[in-house]
Design a protein around this motif. Structure first.
Motif, PDB file in Angstrom:
ATOM      1  N   ILE A  73      26.902 -43.811  86.567  1.00  0.00           N
ATOM      2  CA  ILE A  73      26.731 -45.120  85.943  1.00  0.00           C
ATOM      3  C   ILE A  73      27.932 -45.983  86.290  1.00  0.00           C
ATOM      4  O   ILE A  73      29.061 -45.485  86.321  1.00  0.00           O
ATOM      5  N   ASN A  75      27.576 -53.300  86.178  1.00  0.00           N
ATOM      6  CA  ASN A  75      26.652 -54.070  86.993  1.00  0.00           C
ATOM      7  C   ASN A  75      27.072 -55.532  86.957  1.00  0.00           C
ATOM      8  O   ASN A  75      27.075 -56.141  85.891  1.00  0.00           O
ATOM      9  N   ILE A 122      19.814 -53.893  83.655  1.00  0.00           N
ATOM     10  CA  ILE A 122      19.917 -52.494  84.049  1.00  0.00           C
ATOM     11  C   ILE A 122      19.251 -52.337  85.407  1.00  0.00           C
ATOM     12  O   ILE A 122      18.111 -52.747  85.590  1.00  0.00           O
ATOM     13  N   GLU A 123      19.975 -51.744  86.348  1.00  0.00           N
ATOM     14  CA  GLU A 123      19.402 -51.413  87.653  1.00  0.00           C
ATOM     15  C   GLU A 123      19.406 -49.903  87.791  1.00  0.00           C
ATOM     16  O   GLU A 123      20.418 -49.259  87.534  1.00  0.00           O
ATOM     17  N   LEU A 124      18.270 -49.347  88.197  1.00  0.00           N
ATOM     18  CA  LEU A 124      18.118 -47.899  88.297  1.00  0.00           C
ATOM     19  C   LEU A 124      17.662 -47.510  89.693  1.00  0.00           C
ATOM     20  O   LEU A 124      16.660 -48.027  90.192  1.00  0.00           O
ATOM     21  N   PHE A 164      15.667 -45.414  80.072  1.00  0.00           N
ATOM     22  CA  PHE A 164      15.753 -46.751  79.483  1.00  0.00           C
ATOM     23  C   PHE A 164      15.808 -46.704  77.953  1.00  0.00           C
ATOM     24  O   PHE A 164      16.546 -47.482  77.347  1.00  0.00           O
ATOM     25  N   LEU A 206      19.407 -45.671  77.016  1.00  0.00           N
ATOM     26  CA  LEU A 206      20.330 -46.790  77.206  1.00  0.00           C
ATOM     27  C   LEU A 206      20.153 -47.834  76.102  1.00  0.00           C
ATOM     28  O   LEU A 206      21.135 -48.377  75.589  1.00  0.00           O
ATOM     29  N   ASN A 207      18.912 -48.089  75.732  1.00  0.00           N
ATOM     30  CA  ASN A 207      18.626 -49.046  74.659  1.00  0.00           C
ATOM     31  C   ASN A 207      19.210 -48.569  73.330  1.00  0.00           C
ATOM     32  O   ASN A 207      19.815 -49.352  72.599  1.00  0.00           O
ATOM     33  N   LYS A 256      23.493 -52.935  77.934  1.00  0.00           N
ATOM     34  CA  LYS A 256      22.703 -54.070  78.429  1.00  0.00           C
ATOM     35  C   LYS A 256      22.844 -54.277  79.935  1.00  0.00           C
ATOM     36  O   LYS A 256      21.922 -54.760  80.574  1.00  0.00           O
ATOM     37  N   ASN A 257      24.021 -53.955  80.477  1.00  0.00           N
ATOM     38  CA  ASN A 257      24.290 -54.166  81.900  1.00  0.00           C
ATOM     39  C   ASN A 257      24.865 -52.889  82.500  1.00  0.00           C
ATOM     40  O   ASN A 257      25.931 -52.436  82.083  1.00  0.00           O
ATOM     41  N   ALA A 258      24.164 -52.329  83.474  1.00  0.00           N
ATOM     42  CA  ALA A 258      24.650 -51.119  84.133  1.00  0.00           C
ATOM     43  C   ALA A 258      23.861 -50.877  85.413  1.00  0.00           C
ATOM     44  O   ALA A 258      22.705 -51.271  85.529  1.00  0.00           O
TER      45      ALA A 258
END
Length: 88
Positions: A21, A24, A29-31, A50, A53-54, A59-61
């Motif tokens: 991780i 970002n 979120i980019e996966l 997701f 993470l939530n 919020k940003n990663a």
């Protein structure tokens, strides 16, 4: 939670998942997901990632994930560990 630095958790062993991780610079979120079972369980793996993470308020990663057949609880544990390492 704000991702402050790159962090990782997990291994590339069978039935595990390796999570990297990073902060970002783009919003959201980019996966990037690689999995040996992506055709069968790709949607479920993404859902667990997701949702975790939530729950943690991320919020940003940017996540790079390599799955070797991990179960849901293993995925959740690896995501939580990587996030905690990246925010400490």
């Amino acid at each position: 939670m704000e991702i402050k630095r790159p962090a990782k958790a997990g291994t590339l062993e069978s039935n595990d998942i390796y999570v990297m991780i990073m902060p970002n610079e783009n919003n959201g979120i980019e996966l990037e997901l690689e999995s040996i079972v992506i055709k069968q369980f790709g949607d479920e793996i993404k859902k667990v990632i997701f949702n975790t993470l939530n729950e943690l308020g991320v919020k940003n990663a940017l996540l790079k994930v390599q799955d070797k057949g991990a179960l849901d609880y293993t995925i959740k544990a690896r995501i939580e560990t990587a996030v905690k390492r990246a925010t400490a």
